[in-house]
Design a protein around this motif. Structure first.
Motif, PDB file in Angstrom:
ATOM      1  N   ALA A 202       0.825  -1.226   0.000  1.00 50.46           N
ATOM      2  CA  ALA A 202       0.000   0.000   0.000  1.00 50.46           C
ATOM      3  C   ALA A 202       0.852   1.267   0.000  1.00 50.46           C
ATOM      4  O   ALA A 202       0.419   2.305   0.491  1.00 50.46           O
ATOM      5  CB  ALA A 202      -0.964   0.011   1.193  1.00 50.46           C
ATOM      6  N   LYS A 203       2.030   1.198  -0.576  1.00 47.35           N
ATOM      7  CA  LYS A 203       2.875   2.379  -0.703  1.00 47.35           C
ATOM      8  C   LYS A 203       2.467   3.114  -1.974  1.00 47.35           C
ATOM      9  O   LYS A 203       2.652   2.611  -3.085  1.00 47.35           O
ATOM     10  CB  LYS A 203       4.350   1.990  -0.764  1.00 47.35           C
ATOM     11  N   CYS A 204       1.916   4.308  -1.835  1.00 50.49           N
ATOM     12  CA  CYS A 204       1.386   5.005  -2.997  1.00 50.49           C
ATOM     13  C   CYS A 204       1.327   6.507  -2.747  1.00 50.49           C
ATOM     14  O   CYS A 204       1.435   6.976  -1.612  1.00 50.49           O
ATOM     15  CB  CYS A 204      -0.013   4.487  -3.356  1.00 50.49           C
ATOM     16  N   LYS A 205       1.156   7.226  -3.841  1.00 50.65           N
ATOM     17  CA  LYS A 205       0.929   8.672  -3.790  1.00 50.65           C
ATOM     18  C   LYS A 205      -0.555   8.928  -4.013  1.00 50.65           C
ATOM     19  O   LYS A 205      -1.154   8.392  -4.952  1.00 50.65           O
ATOM     20  CB  LYS A 205       1.760   9.370  -4.868  1.00 50.65           C
ATOM     21  N   ILE A 206      -1.157   9.740  -3.164  1.00 44.72           N
ATOM     22  CA  ILE A 206      -2.608   9.981  -3.217  1.00 44.72           C
ATOM     23  C   ILE A 206      -2.879  11.378  -3.757  1.00 44.72           C
ATOM     24  O   ILE A 206      -2.277  12.360  -3.314  1.00 44.72           O
ATOM     25  CB  ILE A 206      -3.245   9.813  -1.828  1.00 44.72           C
ATOM     26  N   THR A 207      -3.793  11.457  -4.743  1.00 41.87           N
ATOM     27  CA  THR A 207      -4.206  12.744  -5.313  1.00 41.87           C
ATOM     28  C   THR A 207      -5.724  12.784  -5.371  1.00 41.87           C
ATOM     29  O   THR A 207      -6.360  11.817  -5.827  1.00 41.87           O
ATOM     30  CB  THR A 207      -3.629  12.932  -6.730  1.00 41.87           C
ATOM     31  N   ASP A 208      -6.309  13.883  -4.919  1.00 41.74           N
ATOM     32  CA  ASP A 208      -7.764  14.060  -4.956  1.00 41.74           C
ATOM     33  C   ASP A 208      -8.147  15.047  -6.056  1.00 41.74           C
ATOM     34  O   ASP A 208      -7.489  16.073  -6.244  1.00 41.74           O
ATOM     35  CB  ASP A 208      -8.288  14.570  -3.613  1.00 41.74           C
ATOM     36  N   PHE A 209      -9.215  14.713  -6.783  1.00 38.61           N
ATOM     37  CA  PHE A 209      -9.774  15.582  -7.824  1.00 38.61           C
ATOM     38  C   PHE A 209     -11.135  16.063  -7.328  1.00 38.61           C
ATOM     39  O   PHE A 209     -12.056  15.256  -7.144  1.00 38.61           O
ATOM     40  CB  PHE A 209      -9.935  14.810  -9.135  1.00 38.61           C
ATOM     41  N   LYS A 210     -11.266  17.367  -7.136  1.00 38.16           N
ATOM     42  CA  LYS A 210     -12.501  17.941  -6.610  1.00 38.16           C
ATOM     43  C   LYS A 210     -13.045  18.983  -7.573  1.00 38.16           C
ATOM     44  O   LYS A 210     -12.292  19.749  -8.161  1.00 38.16           O
ATOM     45  CB  LYS A 210     -12.252  18.583  -5.244  1.00 38.16           C
ATOM     46  N   GLY A 211     -14.389  18.974  -7.705  1.00 42.21           N
ATOM     47  CA  GLY A 211     -15.025  19.940  -8.595  1.00 42.21           C
ATOM     48  C   GLY A 211     -16.498  19.662  -8.839  1.00 42.21           C
ATOM     49  O   GLY A 211     -17.270  20.579  -9.103  1.00 42.21           O
ATOM     50  N   HIS A 212     -16.909  18.410  -8.733  1.00 40.86           N
ATOM     51  CA  HIS A 212     -18.312  18.066  -8.935  1.00 40.86           C
ATOM     52  C   HIS A 212     -19.154  18.573  -7.761  1.00 40.86           C
ATOM     53  O   HIS A 212     -18.693  18.613  -6.609  1.00 40.86           O
ATOM     54  CB  HIS A 212     -18.483  16.561  -9.077  1.00 40.86           C
ATOM     55  N   SER A 213     -20.389  18.910  -8.062  1.00 39.76           N
ATOM     56  CA  SER A 213     -21.290  19.416  -7.030  1.00 39.76           C
ATOM     57  C   SER A 213     -22.229  18.351  -6.494  1.00 39.76           C
ATOM     58  O   SER A 213     -23.057  18.633  -5.619  1.00 39.76           O
ATOM     59  CB  SER A 213     -22.122  20.587  -7.592  1.00 39.76           C
ATOM     60  N   ASP A 214     -22.122  17.120  -7.007  1.00 42.17           N
ATOM     61  CA  ASP A 214     -22.953  16.014  -6.523  1.00 42.17           C
ATOM     62  C   ASP A 214     -22.131  14.730  -6.600  1.00 42.17           C
ATOM     63  O   ASP A 214     -20.973  14.738  -7.018  1.00 42.17           O
ATOM     64  CB  ASP A 214     -24.239  15.911  -7.347  1.00 42.17           C
ATOM     65  N   SER A 215     -22.721  13.625  -6.230  1.00 48.90           N
ATOM     66  CA  SER A 215     -22.010  12.346  -6.187  1.00 48.90           C
ATOM     67  C   SER A 215     -21.392  12.004  -7.534  1.00 48.90           C
ATOM     68  O   SER A 215     -22.020  12.194  -8.593  1.00 48.90           O
ATOM     69  CB  SER A 215     -22.971  11.228  -5.783  1.00 48.90           C
ATOM     70  N   VAL A 216     -20.142  11.489  -7.493  1.00 49.80           N
ATOM     71  CA  VAL A 216     -19.467  11.035  -8.712  1.00 49.80           C
ATOM     72  C   VAL A 216     -19.815   9.563  -8.904  1.00 49.80           C
ATOM     73  O   VAL A 216     -19.595   8.730  -8.017  1.00 49.80           O
ATOM     74  CB  VAL A 216     -17.939  11.227  -8.601  1.00 49.80           C
ATOM     75  N   ILE A 217     -20.374   9.230 -10.077  1.00 42.08           N
ATOM     76  CA  ILE A 217     -20.924   7.908 -10.324  1.00 42.08           C
ATOM     77  C   ILE A 217     -19.973   7.022 -11.123  1.00 42.08           C
ATOM     78  O   ILE A 217     -19.964   5.802 -10.965  1.00 42.08           O
ATOM     79  CB  ILE A 217     -22.277   8.016 -11.052  1.00 42.08           C
ATOM     80  N   CYS A 218     -19.147   7.605 -11.999  1.00 42.94           N
ATOM     81  CA  CYS A 218     -18.275   6.794 -12.845  1.00 42.94           C
ATOM     82  C   CYS A 218     -16.954   7.510 -13.069  1.00 42.94           C
ATOM     83  O   CYS A 218     -16.868   8.745 -12.982  1.00 42.94           O
ATOM     84  CB  CYS A 218     -18.951   6.483 -14.190  1.00 42.94           C
TER      85      CYS A 218
END
Length: 498
Positions: A202-218
């Protein structure tokens, strides 16, 4: 035992000159000693420095030679014997003496003599041979032995680090890391080796993508872009390296439930509004709209120009997406179809339905080749096909089947402790070795956990939690990373190529 006189005869004319030239010894001026005809005196006064070295002859003038006596610490008798051996005896007498002397040695002394002679006979042939031949020899070594060769000397280090040599080593393994235009093959081999270690630890780099105003489905990505669809009716296209949003695609009148890249610049989407749209990623505009189903489109799969969509209307439809042409309909499920996948060659379509079954179809004829009754209680929420193996989920359970030849259940993960505690929404299967049955599964569900499995083991290897306990709606993964989309309106990337 008779002595073989193979070197020279005692009466050889060379014998007299040899003895005569060795009767005088010249000592180094640094010792403060002068010429002496009595070698035993020299041995007593100076001693020997190295008992294993032969005396060196130093020529001074035409036809003259002098012996430089080593500085050894030996008794007087030994010094005298050494003087006779080196100064007075012929080669025949030396051989006779050595023969009788060796017979008197014990095993320990025999071992010492043999080890000494082996060291004197050693040749570093790798350094002496032409470079091409040396590299040809080294390429037969294992990677571990090559790394040991790097520590021998500078010449071996340069040869063992040769870029072409490591390119050959990379060709012998499955490369999962991307190869650059001017690759450093040894580094690529190392990165590829540690990639699977990073997955397991589980050694990894984590990146978050934010911008949607509701639940991300796909969510889906290629080597350049990541695309996400949401209940906010939009599709966002992100730069995978920087995490910046490049396009916001608007046009669907309801939530976007499935996505797939057609080319690097064309994106296909399926929506709750029953339509398929093809988007141009250069312009951010919708090129084509297809009214495809009478109900929501839950999932889609693509192989080359062939697209398969599944819907609430109980049908799976096959399309030529390049011409937006309907080719065939796969009829037979008695309830909504929630999941779909295709084989690597594009000849088979796999569907999972709320009628609790999985069906395998021939895409050209539309005929159902195989029907698998997976569940007795609840809907099939996800299916994934890889190299003759099929993984599917229902409730908190994952099943893995081998479907080449007779259908056979080879693994079943139940809702055991520390595994998925709520319904599994999606999973992806990747077979690493078809013959050995080695492979991995990535799954996610309403409990907010993303799990990484080895299909030969009974429990998950790692659990990733990054959505604050909110349910994960979709995942996508390749050799390098996992992308997860959840009800917290964000996408998280877990990159193991670090």
């Amino acid at each position: 035992m008779p002595i073989r006189r193979h070197i020279q005869d005692e009466n050889s004319p060379r014998q007299g000159s040899h003895v005569k030239s060795a009767t005088t010894t010249i000592l180094s001026s640094n010792t403060g000693l002068t010429k002496s005809s009595n070698l035993s005196t020299v041995h007593r006064s100076n001693g020997y420095q190295n008992a294993h070295r032969k005396p060196k002859l130093k020529h001074k003038g035409e036809g003259s030679s002098a012996l430089i006596v080593p500085n050894l610490s030996l008794p007087e008798e030994a010094g005298t014997l050494f003087s006779w051996y080196t100064q007075n005896w012929s080669d025949v007498k030396r051989n006779e003496f050595l023969h009788k002397f060796m017979l008197k040695l014990d095993p320990r002394q025999h071992y010492f003599v043999s080890s000494f002679l082996a060291a004197r006979q050693h040749k570093d042939f790798i350094s002496l041979l032409p470079k091409d031949i040396s590299l040809k020899i080294l390429h037969y070594l294992s990677v571990q032995d090559l790394l040991r060769c790097c520590m021998v000397c500078k010449t071996w280090n340069a040869l063992a680090n040769n870029n072409d040599l490591w390119k050959y080593k990379c060709e012998t393994v499955k490369m999962e890391v991307p190869v650059s235009d001017q690759p450093e093959w040894k580094k690529l081999y190392k990165d590829n080796k540690y990639l699977r270690v990073n997955w397991n630890s589980a050694k990894c780099k984590i990146t978050d993508f934010k911008g949607h105003s509701d639940s991300v489905i796909c969510v889906i990505f290629d080597h350049l872009h990541l695309a996400s669809g949401s209940l906010d009716k939009t599709i966002r296209v992100w730069n995978l390296k920087t995490g910046k949003c490049q396009h916001v695609l608007k046009g669907h009148v309801k939530g976007v439930w499935c996505l797939n890249f057609f080319t690097h610049n064309l994106l296909v989407s399926g929506s709750y509004d029953g339509t398929i749209r093809v988007w141009n990623l250069r312009t951010g505009k919708c090129n084509k709209t297809i009214i495809a189903h009478d109900g929501p489109i839950w999932a889609l799969a693509r192989h080359n120009e062939v697209l398969v969509t599944v819907s609430q209307d109980k049908t799976a439809k096959v399309w030529d997406i390049n011409r937006c042409l309907h080719l065939n309909s796969l009829l037979g499920h008695t309830a909504a179809i929630f999941a779909v996948d295709m084989s690597e060659d594009g000849h088979l379509v796999i569907t999972g339905s709320a009628d609790k079954s999985v069906k395998i179809w021939n895409i050209e004829t539309g005929r159902c080749l195989r029907w698998i009754s997976v569940s007795q209680t609840t809907s099939i929420m996800s299916v994934s096909y890889s190299q003759g193996h099929l993984a599917c989920s229902y409730g908190e359970t994952i099943c893995v089947y081998k479907v080449e030849g007779p259908t056979r259940l080879i693994k079943k993960y139940l809702d055991i402790v520390n595994e998925h505690q709520k319904r599994i929404e999606c999973l992806k299967l990747g077979i690493l070795d078809k013959e050995k049955g080695e492979g991995i599964i990535v799954s996610a569900g309403k409990d907010g956990a993303v799990k990484y499995w080895d299909i030969q083991k009974d429990k998950s290897i790692q659990t990733f939690v990054g959505h604050r306990g909110r349910e994960v709606n979709a995942i996508y993964f390749d050799e390098l990373r996992i992308a997860s989309a959840a009800h917290d309106n964000k996408i998280r990337i877990w990159d193991f190529n670090v």
